[in-house]
Design a protein around this motif. Sequence first.
Motif, PDB file in Angstrom:
ATOM      1  N   THR A 164       9.664  -3.916   4.734  1.00 31.69           N
ATOM      2  CA  THR A 164       8.641  -4.944   4.539  1.00 31.69           C
ATOM      3  C   THR A 164       7.973  -5.264   5.873  1.00 31.69           C
ATOM      4  OG1 THR A 164       9.937  -5.911   2.752  1.00 31.69           O
ATOM      5  CG2 THR A 164       8.242  -7.303   3.742  1.00 31.69           C
ATOM      6  N   THR A 223       1.661  -6.554   4.054  1.00 31.86           N
ATOM      7  CA  THR A 223       0.586  -7.531   3.918  1.00 31.86           C
ATOM      8  C   THR A 223      -0.133  -7.664   5.250  1.00 31.86           C
ATOM      9  OG1 THR A 223       1.856  -8.794   2.298  1.00 31.86           O
ATOM     10  CG2 THR A 223       0.018  -9.924   3.358  1.00 31.86           C
ATOM     11  N   GLY A 281       4.869  -2.155   6.763  1.00 33.14           N
ATOM     12  CA  GLY A 281       5.701  -1.844   5.604  1.00 33.14           C
ATOM     13  C   GLY A 281       5.841  -0.343   5.476  1.00 33.14           C
ATOM     14  N   GLY A 292       8.695  -3.020   9.810  1.00 30.86           N
ATOM     15  CA  GLY A 292       9.554  -2.738   8.665  1.00 30.86           C
ATOM     16  C   GLY A 292       9.723  -1.242   8.476  1.00 30.86           C
ATOM     17  N   GLY A 295       2.021  -0.769   3.119  1.00 27.83           N
ATOM     18  CA  GLY A 295       2.838  -0.382   1.969  1.00 27.83           C
ATOM     19  C   GLY A 295       2.873   1.127   1.838  1.00 27.83           C
ATOM     20  N   ALA A 345      12.632  -5.642   8.089  1.00 27.14           N
ATOM     21  CA  ALA A 345      11.441  -6.497   8.005  1.00 27.14           C
ATOM     22  C   ALA A 345      10.853  -6.674   9.391  1.00 27.14           C
ATOM     23  CB  ALA A 345      11.800  -7.856   7.405  1.00 27.14           C
ATOM     24  N   SER A 366       8.329   0.110  -0.319  1.00 24.08           N
ATOM     25  CA  SER A 366       7.864  -0.716   0.802  1.00 24.08           C
ATOM     26  C   SER A 366       6.865  -1.765   0.329  1.00 24.08           C
ATOM     27  CB  SER A 366       7.206   0.166   1.863  1.00 24.08           C
ATOM     28  OG  SER A 366       5.991   0.709   1.358  1.00 24.08           O
ATOM     29  N   ALA A 367       6.670  -2.766   1.187  1.00 23.68           N
ATOM     30  CA  ALA A 367       5.663  -3.796   0.916  1.00 23.68           C
ATOM     31  C   ALA A 367       5.016  -4.200   2.228  1.00 23.68           C
ATOM     32  CB  ALA A 367       6.298  -5.014   0.252  1.00 23.68           C
TER      33      ALA A 367
END
Length: 162
Positions: free
Chosen positions: A81, A108, A77, A50, A100, A56, A105-106
């Motif tokens: 993402t 995981t 991210g 991302g 992040g 993404a 941004s994100a």
Amino acid sequence: MGYNSTGTVTVDGAGSKWTNSSDLFIGGFDTGSLTISNGGTVSNGGGYLGYAADSAGTVAVGGAGSKWTNSGDLYVGGFGTGALTISNGGAVSNGSGFVGYTADSAGTVFVDGAGSTWTNSGDLYIGKGGAGTLRDCQEFRVRAGIMGKKESHYVATQRPCD
């Protein structure tokens, strides 16, 4: 992968190998996914999941002997993402890790299964500027010089596994 369009790559099986001497972008300016399974290996410079806003990137590393080696830093991210799953004995290594990275941004990261590891030879930032989540279902499988380094603008979330 997914630099200006959607891209998908699978590296599957013992002896399957992808070596990239430069940085690897999964979801550069669009959507990209990488699956490393059943003993497959990938190596590159830095890793970006991302990379750009509205992009993404997803990476899954699963199965004994499956490895993703980043000689540089890893951004899950970066400006978009990113999602990284390490399972069932998969292994990921890199310099510093960022989950992040920027304000919008994100990222995981999910680590689960016996023998699964994420090794950061540098610092590990969870929610450096954006939203970052780490789910480490096998305690102490994530290694870093400094875990979840915090300053006032960092938002760190660690969720238990269900």
